[in-house]
Design a protein around this motif. Structure first.
Motif, short mmCIF file in Angstrom:
data_model
loop_
_atom_site.label_atom_id
_atom_site.label_comp_id
_atom_site.label_asym_id
_atom_site.label_seq_id
_atom_site.Cartn_x
_atom_site.Cartn_y
_atom_site.Cartn_z
N TYR A 13 -50.85 16.47 68.23
CA TYR A 13 -50.44 16.42 66.84
C TYR A 13 -51.54 16.04 65.87
O TYR A 13 -51.46 16.35 64.70
CB TYR A 13 -49.26 15.44 66.68
CG TYR A 13 -47.95 16.16 66.78
CD1 TYR A 13 -47.42 16.46 68.02
CD2 TYR A 13 -47.29 16.60 65.63
CE1 TYR A 13 -46.24 17.16 68.12
CE2 TYR A 13 -46.11 17.29 65.74
CZ TYR A 13 -45.59 17.57 66.99
OH TYR A 13 -44.43 18.27 67.07
N ASP A 310 -45.13 16.87 59.92
CA ASP A 310 -44.85 15.71 60.77
C ASP A 310 -45.79 14.56 60.46
O ASP A 310 -45.37 13.40 60.36
CB ASP A 310 -44.99 16.11 62.24
CG ASP A 310 -43.93 17.10 62.71
OD1 ASP A 310 -42.86 17.15 62.07
OD2 ASP A 310 -44.18 17.81 63.69
N VAL A 313 -44.93 12.78 57.10
CA VAL A 313 -43.78 11.87 57.18
C VAL A 313 -44.18 10.55 57.83
O VAL A 313 -43.83 9.47 57.34
CB VAL A 313 -42.61 12.53 57.94
CG1 VAL A 313 -41.54 11.50 58.27
CG2 VAL A 313 -42.01 13.65 57.10
N VAL A 314 -44.91 10.63 58.93
CA VAL A 314 -45.32 9.40 59.63
C VAL A 314 -46.18 8.52 58.72
O VAL A 314 -45.93 7.31 58.60
CB VAL A 314 -46.09 9.74 60.93
CG1 VAL A 314 -46.71 8.49 61.53
CG2 VAL A 314 -45.16 10.39 61.93
N ARG A 433 -36.88 18.84 59.68
CA ARG A 433 -37.29 18.54 61.06
C ARG A 433 -38.32 17.42 61.10
O ARG A 433 -38.31 16.58 61.99
CB ARG A 433 -37.84 19.81 61.74
CG ARG A 433 -36.76 20.78 62.19
CD ARG A 433 -37.31 21.80 63.18
NE ARG A 433 -38.21 22.73 62.53
CZ ARG A 433 -37.83 23.91 62.02
NH1 ARG A 433 -36.55 24.27 62.07
NH2 ARG A 433 -38.71 24.72 61.47
N ALA A 434 -39.21 17.42 60.10
CA ALA A 434 -40.21 16.34 60.03
C ALA A 434 -39.54 15.01 59.72
O ALA A 434 -39.88 13.98 60.32
CB ALA A 434 -41.25 16.67 58.96
N PHE A 437 -37.83 13.58 62.72
CA PHE A 437 -38.74 13.47 63.87
C PHE A 437 -38.36 14.45 64.99
O PHE A 437 -38.51 14.15 66.17
CB PHE A 437 -38.75 12.04 64.42
CG PHE A 437 -39.19 11.01 63.42
CD1 PHE A 437 -40.53 10.86 63.10
CD2 PHE A 437 -38.26 10.19 62.80
CE1 PHE A 437 -40.95 9.92 62.18
CE2 PHE A 437 -38.66 9.24 61.87
CZ PHE A 437 -40.01 9.11 61.56
N TYR A 438 -37.88 15.61 64.60
CA TYR A 438 -37.40 16.59 65.58
C TYR A 438 -38.49 16.99 66.58
O TYR A 438 -38.25 17.00 67.81
CB TYR A 438 -36.89 17.84 64.85
CG TYR A 438 -36.53 18.99 65.75
CD1 TYR A 438 -35.30 19.03 66.40
CD2 TYR A 438 -37.43 20.03 65.98
CE1 TYR A 438 -34.96 20.09 67.24
CE2 TYR A 438 -37.11 21.08 66.81
CZ TYR A 438 -35.88 21.11 67.44
OH TYR A 438 -35.56 22.15 68.27
N ASN A 439 -39.68 17.29 66.09
CA ASN A 439 -40.74 17.76 66.98
C ASN A 439 -41.27 16.65 67.89
O ASN A 439 -41.63 16.90 69.04
CB ASN A 439 -41.89 18.36 66.16
CG ASN A 439 -41.49 19.67 65.49
OD1 ASN A 439 -40.86 20.52 66.12
ND2 ASN A 439 -41.82 19.83 64.22
N TYR A 440 -41.32 15.42 67.37
CA TYR A 440 -41.76 14.31 68.21
C TYR A 440 -40.75 14.05 69.32
O TYR A 440 -41.11 13.83 70.48
CB TYR A 440 -41.92 13.03 67.37
CG TYR A 440 -43.07 13.09 66.40
CD1 TYR A 440 -44.39 13.17 66.86
CD2 TYR A 440 -42.85 13.05 65.02
CE1 TYR A 440 -45.45 13.22 65.97
CE2 TYR A 440 -43.91 13.10 64.14
CZ TYR A 440 -45.20 13.18 64.61
OH TYR A 440 -46.25 13.22 63.73
N ILE A 441 -39.46 14.04 68.96
CA ILE A 441 -38.40 13.82 69.95
C ILE A 441 -38.41 14.92 71.01
O ILE A 441 -38.25 14.68 72.21
CB ILE A 441 -37.02 13.75 69.27
CG1 ILE A 441 -36.95 12.51 68.35
CG2 ILE A 441 -35.90 13.71 70.29
CD1 ILE A 441 -35.72 12.46 67.47
#
Length: 446
Positions: A13, A310, A313-314, A433-434, A437-441
């Motif tokens: 990432y 992503d 957002v973090v 999705r960001a 946290f869809y992609n992290y999960i």
């Protein structure tokens, strides 16, 4: 310790974005630029705020906010367009630069007249405010030199822009400290802003020439001007809308509550917005490569955009959560007891940053996808919502109500409004999705 799975997630990432050394170096230079200016600007800004006090500091920010309302008429939505056109059409770069420069000069002069006439009508009895607006609005003319910065951005060589702006910013900081030492009035700080923009313009032209390039090679084209205006009018309107809902709060606070409250609100916003350099640095540096990636590999382009959302957002959540708990202590430590009411404003306003981070990146997406008109639609609706909410909430909750209005309107315009258009709905899905946290999960679940 991070396990191997965690290491792979981090690499996938974050480190993938630095494979292109030129882009990564550009990010570092821009990051250094903003970090240096943030640190020095905060130090001097705190000193100026303490010296002027909430009333005069509010007066100065009142003037700056009023000018920024019209700043989109000076910039003409050219930044992203100029970079895009030079990247795609290098053979005509001098025509693009020359035409854009003259457009920016004319736009800056127009803003000077419009802002001065408007403040005379809006605050007819406030002579000192009239002078402040007239002086500070002169910066809009000298900002035409930003065209050279756009050229450096298109070449992914932002380090030259960093050298210039940081050097001038340091000189300007020293000047302001001298003004404080000699006890000079608020109007002298307006002159300092004007001098800073003038000096940046002179040095930028000098650096451009030192690269073996000549301004006299620039040319003006009516055709090019019409093309840029046709492409950029949604961005101009979007810029006006952005400035409307980013600055109207201070103007309405000044009119409804007074200049002291503008000063209190301004210090909270200054701390809150100082973090906005992060999405700007990342988006600006990656923008030229995304343009090429869109043309050559659309699937990779989409994945890269999603990764960037992503990251946005973090970063924004780390800042928002930290500042929520530290807001009152930070305001008291930096600005003193006279500004303590700004702490509550900061703890609320900081959450607008989550949506600003997403909005900055999405503005680049609009440009790449040639959907600039949607930038205008979303910011126009956001601006109208912000005005309405400020009108309702400021009389009832004071400056805290204005912070609430900012968070709501920013979330609506940057994210949720995107759901209402078929063309823009893919952007909305990426942003959501960001946020969840869809992609992290998904990565962790593998």
């Amino acid at each position: 310790m991070i396990n191997y799975k965690g290491e792979n997630i981090v690499k996938k990432y974050f480190l993938n974005l630095s494979k292109n050394n030129i882009i990564f170096e550009n990010v570092i230079w821009l990051f250094f630029d903003k970090l240096f200016r943030m640190g020095l600007g905060l130090f001097v800004g705190v000193w100026v705020a303490r010296y002027l006090g909430p009333k005069d500091f509010g007066l100065l920010n009142y003037a700056k906010s009023f000018i920024l309302l019209f700043s989109a008429l000076a910039s003409l939505g050219l930044q992203g367009l100029v970079v895009r056109e030079i990247v795609k059409n290098k053979a005509n770069q001098f025509e693009i630069l020359g035409t854009s420069f003259y457009m920016r000069v004319f736009g800056g002069i127009s803003v000077m007249f419009i802002s001065f006439i408007s403040i005379k009508l809006y605050e007819p009895e406030n002579d000192i405010l009239h002078y402040l607006v007239l002086i500070v609005s002169g910066t809009m003319v000298f900002k035409a030199s930003e065209i050279i910065s756009f050229w450096f951005e298109s070449q992914v060589q932002s380090k030259f822009q960093v050298w210039v702006e940081n050097s001038v910013f340091f000189i300007s900081a020293i000047i302001k400290i001298i003004f404080i030492y000699y006890g000079l009035p608020v109007i002298m700080f307006a002159w300092a802003f004007l001098f800073e923009s003038f000096l940046i313009a002179i040095i930028l032209f000098g650096v451009y020439r030192s690269k073996g390039l000549k301004v006299r090679d620039w040319s003006f084209s009516i055709y090019r001007m019409k093309y840029l205006l046709n492409e950029g009018w949604p961005l101009i309107l979007a810029g006006l809308s952005i400035m409307l809902y980013m600055q109207i709060d201070k103007i309405m606070i000044g009119k409804i509550l007074g200049e002291k409250e503008v000063g209190l609100y301004s210090v909270a916003v200054q701390i809150s917005e100082v973090w906005y350099f992060l999405p700007t640095v990342i988006a600006s540096s990656i923008f030229p490569s995304l343009i090429k990636l869109k043309e050559n590999n659309s699937k990779l382009y989409k994945r890269r955009i999603e990764k960037l959302f992503d990251i946005m957002v973090v970063l924004s959540l780390i800042i928002a959560i930290s500042m929520t708990f530290l807001s009152h202590k930070l305001i008291f430590l930096l600005f003193g007891g006279d500004y303590i009411e700004a702490g509550k404003v900061l703890s609320i306003h900081i959450w607008a940053g989550v949506f600003v981070f997403l909005g900055v990146l999405s503005s680049k997406w609009f440009l790449i996808e040639n959907l600039q008109k949607f930038s205008f639609y979303r910011t126009a609706w956001g601006g109208l919502l912000n005005i309405g909410l400020n009108y309702l909430l400021i009389p009832k909750f004071g400056i805290t109500g204005s912070a609430i209005a900012t968070v709501i309107s920013q979330s609506f315009s940057s994210v949720f409004l995107n759901a209402f258009s078929k063309d823009v709905r893919p952007l909305f899905y990426m942003q959501i999705r960001a946020l969840i946290f869809y992609n992290y999960i998904k990565l962790i679940a593998k």
